[in-house]
Write an enzyme that holds these catalytic residues in place. Structure first.
Site, PDB file in Angstrom:
ATOM      1  N   SER A  10      -3.384  -0.710 -11.243  1.00 22.79           N
ATOM      2  CA  SER A  10      -4.270  -0.513 -12.391  1.00 22.79           C
ATOM      3  C   SER A  10      -3.440  -0.275 -13.648  1.00 22.79           C
ATOM      4  O   SER A  10      -2.238  -0.583 -13.667  1.00 22.79           O
ATOM      5  CB  SER A  10      -5.218   0.657 -12.113  1.00 22.79           C
ATOM      6  OG  SER A  10      -6.235   0.698 -13.073  1.00 22.79           O
ATOM      7  N   ASN A  11      -4.041   0.246 -14.692  1.00 29.02           N
ATOM      8  CA  ASN A  11      -3.309   0.527 -15.929  1.00 29.02           C
ATOM      9  C   ASN A  11      -3.906   1.755 -16.611  1.00 29.02           C
ATOM     10  O   ASN A  11      -4.881   2.327 -16.131  1.00 29.02           O
ATOM     11  CB  ASN A  11      -3.329  -0.708 -16.844  1.00 29.02           C
ATOM     12  CG  ASN A  11      -4.746  -1.091 -17.234  1.00 29.02           C
ATOM     13  OD1 ASN A  11      -5.433  -0.352 -17.933  1.00 29.02           O
ATOM     14  ND2 ASN A  11      -5.207  -2.254 -16.759  1.00 29.02           N
TER      15      ASN A  11
END
Ligand code: C5P
Length: 224
Positions: free
Chosen positions: A29-30
């Site tokens: 993810s980020n």
């Protein structure tokens, strides 16, 4: 302030990160907080638009009067946007930070450490470009994207505007720690093919109001 001038319009806004599974307990993810997309959703709804907020995992409360659709992966986000755009939307705003790649073969069981290996490899495949795909499909009349850049902000943003078939692109310089990712303040440049707007640095809530104004003015001046 303009009152209910977006009544009758449907806006679809994507926000937050996507979460791409590796196995049942792990993901890629980020750090996107979703703040900018949520602020835009609030600002558009305050002016009377019907808003569908297609959101990756965030810690934010759902803004008042908005339809929120929660998704995890980029593929789920594309699907949810298509469902929302079953009837052509008026405005699509892509504020989500979508993972460029996902894991090719998601493990159905938790992956085990191989004690004799110091390396492991994951094969990634490209995710669909959601805003570009929806633009090709005419899912909305107007498309507004974001471009987070660390250099040559204007040039790269213009390239994305063209390549993704957008009407407007909101560019910001994410090499600056005082604005952007995970920050409450933001400063952007908005570009169309022909024009440029530079709203003042402001909180994401304030800036969202200016951005909705710019998008609405653009619609009025460039009827489709
Ligand atoms: O290419 P880049 O990720 O910088 O483009 C950013 C813009 O494109 C944003 O509006 C983002 O929401 C959108 N995007 C998308 N699908 C992707 C990647 C980016 O809709 N797979």
């Amino acid at each position: 302030p303009k009152i209910n001038d977006l009544e009758g319009q449907h806006w679809i806004i994507t926000a937050g990160p996507t979460m791409e599974a590796i196995d049942p307990v792990r993901f890629i993810s980020n750090h996107s907080s979703g703040k900018m997309g949520y602020a835009l959703a609030s600002a558009a709804a305050e002016r009377g638009a019907a808003v569908t907020l297609v959101s990756g995992p965030t810690n934010l409360p759902t803004p008042q009067g908005i339809k929120r659709v929660d998704i995890k992966s980029a593929q789920e986000m594309l699907y949810a946007c298509r469902v929302a755009a079953a009837e052509q939307a008026d405005v699509f705003v892509g504020a989500a930070a979508i993972a460029d790649f996902r894991v090719k073969d998601v493990a159905t069981q938790k992956m085990k450490k191989q004690s004799d290996e110091n390396e492991m490899q994951l094969t990634l495949v490209k995710n669909p470009d959601i805003i570009a795909t929806l633009s090709t499909e005419d899912a909305a009349k107007y498309f507004v994207g974001f471009a987070a850049e660390t250099q040559d902000v204007i040039a790269y943003a213009k390239g994305k505007l063209e390549r993704k078939g957008l009407d407007l692109i909101i560019a910001n310089d994410v090499s600056r720690s005082d604005i952007g990712f995970n920050n409450d303040q933001n400063q952007v440049v908005v570009l169309s093919k022909k024009s440029q707007w530079t709203p003042e640095k402001a909180s994401k809530t304030e800036l969202a109001k200016h951005l909705v104004d710019i998008i609405q003015t653009y619609q009025v001046n460039q009827p489709k």
